[in-house]
Design a protein around this motif. Structure first.
Motif, short mmCIF file in Angstrom:
data_model
loop_
_atom_site.label_atom_id
_atom_site.label_comp_id
_atom_site.label_asym_id
_atom_site.label_seq_id
_atom_site.Cartn_x
_atom_site.Cartn_y
_atom_site.Cartn_z
N GLU A 278 0.82 -1.21 0.00
CA GLU A 278 0.00 0.00 0.00
C GLU A 278 0.85 1.26 0.00
O GLU A 278 0.42 2.31 -0.47
CB GLU A 278 -0.94 0.01 1.21
CG GLU A 278 -2.09 -0.96 1.07
CD GLU A 278 -3.01 -0.96 2.28
OE1 GLU A 278 -2.69 -0.31 3.31
OE2 GLU A 278 -4.06 -1.61 2.19
N ARG A 279 2.05 1.15 0.51
CA ARG A 279 2.96 2.30 0.56
C ARG A 279 3.95 2.30 -0.60
O ARG A 279 4.81 3.16 -0.70
CB ARG A 279 3.72 2.30 1.88
CG ARG A 279 2.83 2.65 3.07
CD ARG A 279 3.50 2.29 4.39
NE ARG A 279 2.73 2.69 5.55
CZ ARG A 279 1.65 2.08 6.00
NH1 ARG A 279 1.19 1.02 5.38
NH2 ARG A 279 1.03 2.51 7.08
N GLY A 280 3.83 1.30 -1.47
CA GLY A 280 4.71 1.22 -2.62
C GLY A 280 6.16 0.95 -2.26
O GLY A 280 7.07 1.49 -2.88
N MET A 281 6.36 0.11 -1.25
CA MET A 281 7.72 -0.19 -0.80
C MET A 281 7.85 -1.67 -0.51
O MET A 281 6.87 -2.40 -0.50
CB MET A 281 8.08 0.64 0.44
CG MET A 281 7.17 0.41 1.64
SD MET A 281 7.60 1.29 3.17
CE MET A 281 7.77 2.96 2.66
N THR A 282 9.08 -2.08 -0.28
CA THR A 282 9.32 -3.47 0.08
C THR A 282 9.06 -3.66 1.57
O THR A 282 9.01 -2.68 2.35
CB THR A 282 10.78 -3.86 -0.21
OG1 THR A 282 11.64 -3.09 0.65
CG2 THR A 282 11.14 -3.64 -1.66
N MET A 283 8.92 -4.91 1.97
CA MET A 283 8.74 -5.19 3.39
C MET A 283 10.00 -4.76 4.16
O MET A 283 9.90 -4.26 5.28
CB MET A 283 8.44 -6.67 3.62
CG MET A 283 7.88 -6.93 5.01
SD MET A 283 7.52 -8.65 5.41
CE MET A 283 6.63 -9.25 4.03
N ARG A 284 11.17 -4.94 3.55
CA ARG A 284 12.42 -4.51 4.19
C ARG A 284 12.36 -3.00 4.48
O ARG A 284 12.69 -2.56 5.57
CB ARG A 284 13.60 -4.81 3.28
CG ARG A 284 14.92 -4.25 3.81
CD ARG A 284 15.99 -4.28 2.74
NE ARG A 284 16.26 -5.64 2.33
CZ ARG A 284 17.46 -6.18 2.35
NH1 ARG A 284 18.49 -5.47 2.70
NH2 ARG A 284 17.62 -7.41 1.97
#
Length: 87
Positions: A22-28
């Motif tokens: 949802e934030r356009g990022m990786t889990m890392r």
């Protein structure tokens, strides 16, 4: 940078993945952001002391331990949806 494995239950893993997407990022990146944005107890203590000193210096207000305890209780009541008496 060396990687480390963090073991969580599948529901937590899935939630982290949704939040990251949802934030356009990786889990890392999500976990890095979370860790960086969440203060430790020591950081919170230092922030409290700095705020207390600022209020005393700039506003002439002396905050007591009782004032602190009452404010903490007010936050707990607000978070629980209970009415809060004036401080």
């Amino acid at each position: 940078m060396a990687d480390t494995t963090i073991k969580v239950d599948p529901d937590t893993r899935d939630r982290l993945m949704v939040l990251a997407r949802e934030r356009g990022m990786t889990m890392r990146d999500l976990l890095t952001e979370l860790a960086g944005a969440t203060p430790t107890r020591e950081e919170l203590r230092k922030r409290y002391e700095a705020t207390k000193t600022y209020c005393e210096t700039h506003f002439g207000v002396t905050l007591t331990d009782d004032d602190h305890d009452r404010a903490e209780q007010a936050w707990k009541d607000l978070e629980a949806g209970r009415p809060v008496d004036s401080l």
